[in-house]
Design an enzyme around this catalytic site. Structure first.
Site, PDB file in Angstrom:
ATOM      1  N   GLY A 235       3.985  -1.748  16.872  1.00 38.88           N
ATOM      2  CA  GLY A 235       2.992  -2.701  17.343  1.00 38.88           C
ATOM      3  C   GLY A 235       1.786  -2.019  17.937  1.00 38.88           C
ATOM      4  CB  SER A 236      -0.846  -3.336  20.158  1.00 40.56           C
ATOM      5  OG  SER A 236      -0.235  -3.644  21.389  1.00 40.56           O
ATOM      6  CD  GLU A 255       3.568   2.452  12.804  1.00 42.16           C
ATOM      7  OE1 GLU A 255       2.434   2.742  13.250  1.00 42.16           O
ATOM      8  OE2 GLU A 255       3.791   1.482  12.090  1.00 42.16           O
ATOM      9  CG  LEU A 256       2.334   3.170  19.367  1.00 40.67           C
ATOM     10  CD1 LEU A 256       1.917   3.907  20.632  1.00 40.67           C
ATOM     11  CD2 LEU A 256       2.969   1.830  19.710  1.00 40.67           C
ATOM     12  CB  CYS A 293      -0.021   0.942  10.931  1.00 41.45           C
ATOM     13  SG  CYS A 293       0.795  -0.259  11.991  1.00 41.45           S
ATOM     14  CD  GLU A 387      -4.200  -0.406  14.310  1.00 39.85           C
ATOM     15  OE1 GLU A 387      -3.488  -0.181  13.311  1.00 39.85           O
ATOM     16  OE2 GLU A 387      -3.725  -0.633  15.432  1.00 39.85           O
TER      17      GLU A 387
END
Length: 487
Positions: A235-236, A255-256, A293, A387
């Site tokens: 996520g964020s 996992e960002l 992502c 992002e």
């Protein structure tokens, strides 16, 4: 519509708070479920903790049989599942079908990895003191896993939490994104088919999995629970950083995301090369409305190629069809909601105010933001430096490979990068010099094979997904030394 149950310790249940899911494209209701109550959350965690030892001791044939079953059943229900993904996430149906196919593969790969999950033998007589000794190093589950998943891949990213957990024998509690819980609950139906309903038998223990729809502000209690020693979050960045701070004694994988870049090098100069790069970048900057992502966000082109490349890119972007994600011809659907589209719009407007030019796109319609290409963007603009998670490409010239690598590295993130080159030397230079988790040569950074290690560095997170990599993250080594044996 009848509410869809969620799962506590493998059993379908309903919670006290209704949860209605709406289509991002037109706002219509697509399904209902409910949020888990506090007692149901406690029951799920307690069940995972109580069954952890038994889960770790499950024979390989039980774990692989369950994984094979889920893979097979997902394939049988592929079209139904794809249409559900499209309905609750707004993903174009063509990409929803790709997601289902990937999840089928993830569970199949997990079964294959579980069959090979046997440990490593090491002879210790390399020194005199080790004569007659042999070490067997096996990996054992750290304990139950908490998997927190985002909206953009409501099936495959759940699969990437669940499949490796089952493969190593670790119970898992999944908290799906509030916007897209229904696909995870469909997966729960398939898992329930291989779960023992009334005690020990030949399936998975009843406490092996739970799927709990919860508002995001109620996830903190799960993250803080010491009975869930592994936290796997996708996520964020701000949320991931908060999770890491709040669970310092736990094994946390994050996992960002990132602002993935592609570099078009000087040797990628033929008409065919430039056309291919333009088409791939256009497609994978926009294929999930940019909500991936590793969607292409920044595009760096050798300056003498820019005049030949940019018109091709703009033509490829203009050719993408935006509209109803259920339409077979749609390439780009809506963002997850109107608030997300408004945020993207505001970032583009900021860049334009700072001197950027909109080459194509730039007009929001509700939750839909059209594929957009910007030039002249200051590197400090949010649409470049952060992002964007939307269908926006930022294109800039660079003097040479070294300048391109420096531009890619000029980021707080480091997930994957794409380098369009035919040169083996350039490929290895990119692999050596780019501070990212993966370098894709001859293609966009959006390529991912589900069995390969996948993850990033710096602001893009810690740990790796990909079946075997996640299995290693969920486990820790335990050494057995045998003495008094002749080798």
């Amino acid at each position: 519509m009848e509410p869809v149950p969620f799962f506590v310790a493998g059993r379908p249940v309903h919670g006290p708070e209704p949860l209605t899911v709406h289509h991002p494209y037109d706002g219509r209701e697509v399904g209902r479920t409910s949020s888990a109550g506090a007692d149901q959350v406690e029951a799920a965690v307690a069940a995972a903790a109580s069954v952890a030892d038994r889960a770790a001791a499950l024979p390989a044939h039980v774990r692989t049989g369950a994984l094979d079953h889920v893979s097979r059943r997902l394939a049988e229900r592929a079209e139904e599942t794809a249409r559900l993904i499209t309905a609750e996430s707004g993903k174009p149906i063509r990409w929803s079908r790709v997601e289902v196919a990937r999840a089928v593969s993830v569970f199949r790969w997990a079964a294959e990895e579980a069959r090979r999950w046997s440990g490593e033998a090491q002879r210790l007589d390399t020194d005199p003191a080790g004569e007659g000794r042999l070490a067997l190093v096996r990996r054992v589950p750290r304990g139950p896993v908490l998997g927190i998943t985002p909206f953009n891949f409501p099936l495959n990213l759940v699969a990437h939490k669940v499949a490796p957990a089952l493969a190593v024998g670790a119970p898992i509690v999944v908290k799906p994104a509030p916007a897209t819980p229904l696909t995870a609950l469909l997966l729960g139906e398939l898992l329930a088919e291989v779960t023992e309903p009334d005690g020990p038998g030949t399936g998975l223990p009843a406490g092996m999995f739970s799927i709990l729809p919860l508002p995001n502000d109620r996830a903190a209690g799960l993250v803080a629970d010491p009975r869930l020693p592994v936290v796997s979050f996708t996520g964020s960045g701000p949320v991931g950083a908060a999770i890491r701070r709040s669970a310092p004694q736990r094994h946390v994988t994050l996992e960002l995301g990132g602002n993935a870049a592609a570099l078009v090098c000087a040797d990628w100069a033929s008409d065919a090369d430039l056309n291919q790069a333009a088409e791939r970048i256009a497609t994978f900057g926009n294929y999930q409305a940019g909500q991936s992502c590793i969607a292409v966000q920044r595009v760096y082109v050798h300056e003498w190629l820019l005049d030949g490349f940019l018109p091709r890119l703009l033509a490829a972007v203009r050719a993408l069809r935006t509209g109803d994600p259920a339409d077979e011809a749609t390439d780009v659907g809506p963002l997850i909601d109107e608030a997300a589209a408004r945020r993207v719009e505001s970032w583009v407007d900021e860049a334009v105010a700072a001197g950027a030019t909109i080459e194509v796109g730039g007009r929001r319609d509700g939750a839909t933001y059209p594929p957009t290409v910007l030039t002249g963007v200051p590197s400090t603009s949010r649409v470049s430096a952060e992002e964007v998670f939307g269908p926006v490409l930022v294109v800039a010239p660079v003097a040479d490979d070294a300048a391109g690598f420096a531009a890619i590295n000029d980021s707080a993130y480091g997930l994957q990068a794409g380098v369009f080159t035919h040169s083996l030397q350039t490929a290895f230079a990119a692999h050596r010099g780019l501070r990212v988790g993966g370098v894709i040569v001859g293609d966009v950074p959006s390529y991912r094979a589900d069995q390969m290690p996948y993850g990033g560095v710096r602001g893009s997170g810690v740990g790796r997904e990909g079946l075997r990599s996640a299995m290693e993250d969920y486990t820790e080594p335990r050494v057995l030394v045998l003495s008094g044996i002749e080798l």
